[in-house]
Design a protein around this motif. Sequence first.
Motif, PDB file in Angstrom:
ATOM      1  N   TRP A  55       0.782  -1.230   0.000  1.00  0.00           N
ATOM      2  CA  TRP A  55       0.000   0.000   0.000  1.00  0.00           C
ATOM      3  C   TRP A  55       0.820   1.289   0.000  1.00  0.00           C
ATOM      4  CZ3 TRP A  55      -4.255  -0.853  -2.099  1.00  0.00           C
ATOM      5  CH2 TRP A  55      -4.888  -2.079  -1.925  1.00  0.00           C
ATOM      6  N   PRO A  56       1.882   1.416   0.777  1.00  0.00           N
ATOM      7  CA  PRO A  56       2.647   2.670   0.703  1.00  0.00           C
ATOM      8  C   PRO A  56       3.194   2.924  -0.706  1.00  0.00           C
ATOM      9  CG  PRO A  56       3.245   1.474   2.683  1.00  0.00           C
ATOM     10  CD  PRO A  56       2.401   0.549   1.861  1.00  0.00           C
ATOM     11  N   PHE A  57       3.687   1.875  -1.341  1.00  0.00           N
ATOM     12  CA  PHE A  57       4.214   2.015  -2.691  1.00  0.00           C
ATOM     13  C   PHE A  57       3.085   2.287  -3.691  1.00  0.00           C
ATOM     14  CE2 PHE A  57       6.001   0.220  -6.683  1.00  0.00           C
ATOM     15  CZ  PHE A  57       7.019   1.144  -6.835  1.00  0.00           C
ATOM     16  N   ALA A  58       1.939   1.663  -3.489  1.00  0.00           N
ATOM     17  CA  ALA A  58       0.793   1.894  -4.379  1.00  0.00           C
ATOM     18  C   ALA A  58       0.338   3.345  -4.305  1.00  0.00           C
ATOM     19  CB  ALA A  58      -0.354   0.950  -4.028  1.00  0.00           C
ATOM     20  N   VAL A  59       0.268   3.882  -3.089  1.00  0.00           N
ATOM     21  CA  VAL A  59      -0.157   5.277  -2.918  1.00  0.00           C
ATOM     22  C   VAL A  59       0.862   6.221  -3.545  1.00  0.00           C
ATOM     23  CG1 VAL A  59      -0.593   7.095  -1.218  1.00  0.00           C
ATOM     24  CG2 VAL A  59      -1.559   4.812  -0.883  1.00  0.00           C
ATOM     25  N   LEU A  60       2.143   5.992  -3.276  1.00  0.00           N
ATOM     26  CA  LEU A  60       3.195   6.834  -3.853  1.00  0.00           C
ATOM     27  C   LEU A  60       3.145   6.805  -5.379  1.00  0.00           C
ATOM     28  CD1 LEU A  60       5.767   8.570  -3.585  1.00  0.00           C
ATOM     29  CD2 LEU A  60       7.052   6.421  -3.554  1.00  0.00           C
ATOM     30  N   GLY A  61       3.072   5.612  -5.958  1.00  0.00           N
ATOM     31  CA  GLY A  61       3.016   5.485  -7.417  1.00  0.00           C
ATOM     32  C   GLY A  61       1.784   6.140  -8.013  1.00  0.00           C
ATOM     33  N   ALA A  62       0.642   5.982  -7.327  1.00  0.00           N
ATOM     34  CA  ALA A  62      -0.595   6.591  -7.828  1.00  0.00           C
ATOM     35  C   ALA A  62      -0.498   8.109  -7.824  1.00  0.00           C
ATOM     36  CB  ALA A  62      -1.783   6.128  -6.981  1.00  0.00           C
ATOM     37  N   ILE A  63       0.044   8.667  -6.746  1.00  0.00           N
ATOM     38  CA  ILE A  63       0.199  10.123  -6.680  1.00  0.00           C
ATOM     39  C   ILE A  63       1.140  10.607  -7.779  1.00  0.00           C
ATOM     40  CG2 ILE A  63       1.132  12.017  -5.283  1.00  0.00           C
ATOM     41  CD1 ILE A  63       0.024  10.456  -2.825  1.00  0.00           C
ATOM     42  N   TRP A  64       2.235   9.917  -7.970  1.00  0.00           N
ATOM     43  CA  TRP A  64       3.198  10.287  -9.007  1.00  0.00           C
ATOM     44  C   TRP A  64       2.526  10.219 -10.385  1.00  0.00           C
ATOM     45  CZ3 TRP A  64       8.697   9.969  -7.372  1.00  0.00           C
ATOM     46  CH2 TRP A  64       9.566  10.506  -8.326  1.00  0.00           C
ATOM     47  N   ALA A  65       1.788   9.160 -10.642  1.00  0.00           N
ATOM     48  CA  ALA A  65       1.105   9.007 -11.930  1.00  0.00           C
ATOM     49  C   ALA A  65       0.042  10.090 -12.127  1.00  0.00           C
ATOM     50  CB  ALA A  65       0.479   7.618 -12.036  1.00  0.00           C
ATOM     51  N   ILE A  66      -0.687  10.419 -11.076  1.00  0.00           N
ATOM     52  CA  ILE A  66      -1.725  11.459 -11.176  1.00  0.00           C
ATOM     53  C   ILE A  66      -1.105  12.803 -11.538  1.00  0.00           C
ATOM     54  CG2 ILE A  66      -3.346  12.837  -9.800  1.00  0.00           C
ATOM     55  CD1 ILE A  66      -4.037  10.133  -8.364  1.00  0.00           C
ATOM     56  N   PHE A  67      -0.005  13.153 -10.884  1.00  0.00           N
ATOM     57  CA  PHE A  67       0.634  14.429 -11.189  1.00  0.00           C
ATOM     58  C   PHE A  67       1.223  14.449 -12.600  1.00  0.00           C
ATOM     59  CE2 PHE A  67       0.351  15.402  -6.673  1.00  0.00           C
ATOM     60  CZ  PHE A  67       0.023  16.741  -6.732  1.00  0.00           C
TER      61      PHE A  67
END
Length: 79
Positions: A55-67
């Motif tokens: 989950w921490p990596f999923a959240v980080l990756g999702a935020i990076w992808a969204i930006f």
Amino acid sequence: MNATMFGAYIGMIMVLLAFVSESRGIVSSRSITYLLLMFVGESLLTIRAYFTGEWPFAVLGAIWAIFAGYSIIKPPKKL
């Protein structure tokens, strides 16, 4: 090797290619090439992290992808 693992390897290569290219001055971090590599690469890594429960990596990756995706849709103004 399952599909999410294969996608994660492709995503990892894309993110590393974007990072190295930007670090060496080949592309700008504002270029469409860099942003697309980051958006697709991070999205693939996020999918893998989601399915493996990281989950921490999923959240980080999702935020990076969204930006990255947001910057593709609404490019930043020139400095």
